[in-house]
Design an enzyme around this catalytic site. Structure first.
Site, PDB file in Angstrom:
ATOM      1  N   ASP A 269      40.858  34.613  42.865  1.00  0.00           N
ATOM      2  CA  ASP A 269      39.692  35.482  42.978  1.00  0.00           C
ATOM      3  C   ASP A 269      39.618  36.308  41.691  1.00  0.00           C
ATOM      4  OD1 ASP A 269      37.411  36.650  43.877  1.00  0.00           O
ATOM      5  OD2 ASP A 269      38.283  37.633  45.633  1.00  0.00           O
ATOM      6  N   SER A 270      38.396  36.755  41.390  1.00  0.00           N
ATOM      7  CA  SER A 270      38.105  37.316  40.071  1.00  0.00           C
ATOM      8  C   SER A 270      38.536  38.753  39.873  1.00  0.00           C
ATOM      9  CB  SER A 270      36.603  37.238  39.863  1.00  0.00           C
ATOM     10  OG  SER A 270      35.941  37.871  40.960  1.00  0.00           O
ATOM     11  N   GLY A 271      38.762  39.474  40.944  1.00  0.00           N
ATOM     12  CA  GLY A 271      39.190  40.861  40.810  1.00  0.00           C
ATOM     13  C   GLY A 271      38.160  41.887  41.249  1.00  0.00           C
ATOM     14  N   GLY A 272      36.891  41.532  41.190  1.00  0.00           N
ATOM     15  CA  GLY A 272      35.843  42.505  41.505  1.00  0.00           C
ATOM     16  C   GLY A 272      35.992  43.077  42.906  1.00  0.00           C
ATOM     17  N   PHE A 273      36.192  42.197  43.857  1.00  0.00           N
ATOM     18  CA  PHE A 273      36.294  42.595  45.264  1.00  0.00           C
ATOM     19  C   PHE A 273      37.495  43.507  45.491  1.00  0.00           C
ATOM     20  CE2 PHE A 273      37.605  41.692  49.680  1.00  0.00           C
ATOM     21  CZ  PHE A 273      36.411  41.917  50.338  1.00  0.00           C
TER      22      PHE A 273
ATOM     23  N   ASP B 295      32.123  39.436  40.349  1.00  0.00           N
ATOM     24  CA  ASP B 295      30.926  39.766  41.118  1.00  0.00           C
ATOM     25  C   ASP B 295      31.049  41.183  41.649  1.00  0.00           C
ATOM     26  OD1 ASP B 295      33.044  39.172  42.831  1.00  0.00           O
ATOM     27  OD2 ASP B 295      31.739  38.500  44.449  1.00  0.00           O
TER      28      ASP B 295
ATOM     29  N   GLN C 227      25.655  36.444  46.539  1.00  0.00           N
ATOM     30  CA  GLN C 227      25.654  37.760  47.191  1.00  0.00           C
ATOM     31  C   GLN C 227      24.285  37.954  47.839  1.00  0.00           C
ATOM     32  OE1 GLN C 227      28.156  39.702  47.782  1.00  0.00           O
ATOM     33  NE2 GLN C 227      29.746  38.868  46.439  1.00  0.00           N
TER      34      GLN C 227
ATOM     35  N   GLY D 198      30.453  38.466  50.074  1.00  0.00           N
ATOM     36  CA  GLY D 198      29.754  39.579  50.707  1.00  0.00           C
ATOM     37  C   GLY D 198      29.565  39.424  52.204  1.00  0.00           C
TER      38      GLY D 198
ATOM     39  N   ASP E  93      39.430  31.137  52.863  1.00  0.00           N
ATOM     40  CA  ASP E  93      40.704  31.825  52.667  1.00  0.00           C
ATOM     41  C   ASP E  93      40.665  33.065  53.527  1.00  0.00           C
ATOM     42  OD1 ASP E  93      40.794  34.648  51.037  1.00  0.00           O
ATOM     43  OD2 ASP E  93      38.984  33.529  50.576  1.00  0.00           O
TER      44      ASP E  93
END
Ligand code: GUN
Length: 373
Positions: free
Chosen positions: A93-97, A147, A190, A217, A267
């Site tokens: 995962d990209s980290g934003g969340f 995101d 999103q 989201g 996941d």
């Protein structure tokens, strides 16, 4: 040259798809459940066990790994696969969340997000380009765009702003990722609980020609019916020949209903986290091993399972371990839970192949409804 990333739909039953993602580090049978290995470990599990229960791919988190031990360090030590001893595919995962849910003093601009570590308060910057750079340093096989995920309920204007920002960040991530045939970068739809925004997001991402698409989201505070309605709206807007990944979902029931709407990948921390809290997933629903009713019960969780944790230990022993706060309690219950989830996915895949998905889904649901034995 290494074989390129590919996705093939092998069978369709209603809207449910049975497929396979092929990439240099291995095949991913879909619908797939990815155990969560946030910081380079699927908590309490040996990687051999994770593989043994049938996982083709695990998930790692950019946010956690950039803070500790650091992406550059992981790269120096041979990448995440070598570091964690998991040679099969990894999605990050990209980290934003995680920045939004875990970090302190975060500030989000067009450029990216600045925040302070939840571990030691140290300042960090993460742009779409830096997120992809970190995922590259980790040597992640499937990388996610940066995101902004909006927690629900939220104002329409706020959902729209975050969705449009996420689209612009998807373009920047695509450029930063460039041309890497054996790997993939997925975009993230999103749009909160708004149908028009979901359609706009899915269509704009589809036009970018990415190798896969996630639906983000969701499972962020809305009822299941809203999540399913968003999937009904979103999935048809995504290319049929690309994998679809529903992020952070979910319960076995969420998974069955989302597969029925065309989702290929999942996941969730649920099986691993529940395992550390004394909860076991079984064919007959969830069992709370902390409960005193198990204290004298010599029966295993499921004598028909081929997972030793489910088959070979009495409920009385598991209850004792949970009550004594033994490390083995979390180890055995996590093993049982991941085994249950992987068996569920295996069942789902087999049912789609034989065009019996709806009937098999109803049988599985009926098993939970009957309750614990
Ligand atoms: N995990 C669960 N939901 C999301 C989401 O919307 N975005 C990202 N990046 N990760 C998630």
């Amino acid at each position: 040259m290494a074989k390129p990333f590919s996705f093939e739909v092998l069978a369709i039953d209603g809207k449910a798809r049975r497929g396979v993602i092929d990439m240099p580090r291995g095949e991913i049978r879909t619908p797939a459940f990815m155990p969560v290995g946030t910081g380079g470990t699927v908590k309490t599990m040996y990687m051999d066990q994770v593989r043994g229960v049938g996982a083709d791919i695990i998930l790692g988190n950019t946010y956690h790994l950039m803070l500790r031990p650091g992406a550059e360090r992981v790269a120096r030590l041979g990448g995440l696969h070598e570091f964690a001893r998991w040679p099969h595919p990894i999605l990050t995962d990209s980290g934003g969340f995680q920045v939004m849910s875990l970090s302190k003093l975060r500030k989000l601009t067009e450029k990216g997000v600045t925040f302070r570590s939840h571990i030691d308060g140290a300042p960090y910057e993460m742009s779409p380009e830096r997120s992809i750079e970190i995922q590259g340093l980790l040597d992640s096989d499937i990388q996610m765009q940066l995101d902004e995920c909006t927690a629900l309920p939220a104002e329409l204007k706020e959902i729209e702003r975050a969705m449009e920002l996420s689209l612009r960040w998807a373009e920047r991530c695509k450029t930063a990722f460039g041309d890497q045939p054996g790997k993939a970068m997925f975009g993230i739809v999103q749009g909160g609980d708004n149908a028009a925004l979901r359609v706009r997001s899915a269509q704009a991402l589809s036009e970018m020609g990415l190798k896969g698409y996630a639906v983000g989201g969701l499972a962020v505070g809305e009822p299941q019916a809203v999540m399913l309605e968003m999937l009904d709206i979103t999935c048809p807007e995504l290319p049929a020949d690309k994998p679809r990944y529903l992020m952070g979902v979910g319960t076995p029931d969420d998974i069955l209903k989302s597969v029925a709407r065309g989702i290929d990948m999942f996941d969730c921390v649920m099986p691993t986290r529940a395992g550390r809290h004394g909860l076991a997933y079984t064919r007959r629903g969830k069992v709370n091993l902390r409960n005193a009713r198990h204290a004298d019960d010599p029966r295993p969780l499921d004598e028909e399972s081929d997972c030793p944790a489910a088959r070979d230990y009495s409920r009385a022993y598991l209850h004792h371990l949970v009550r004594s706060q033994e490390a083995l309690a979390a180890m055995l219950l996590t093993w049982n839970n991941l085994s249950y989830y992987q068996k569920l996915m295996q069942d789902i895949r087999a049912a789609i192949e034989t065009q019996t998905f709806e009937a098999r889904g109803a049988e599985i649901t009926e098993g939970w409804a009957r309750g614990d034995i």
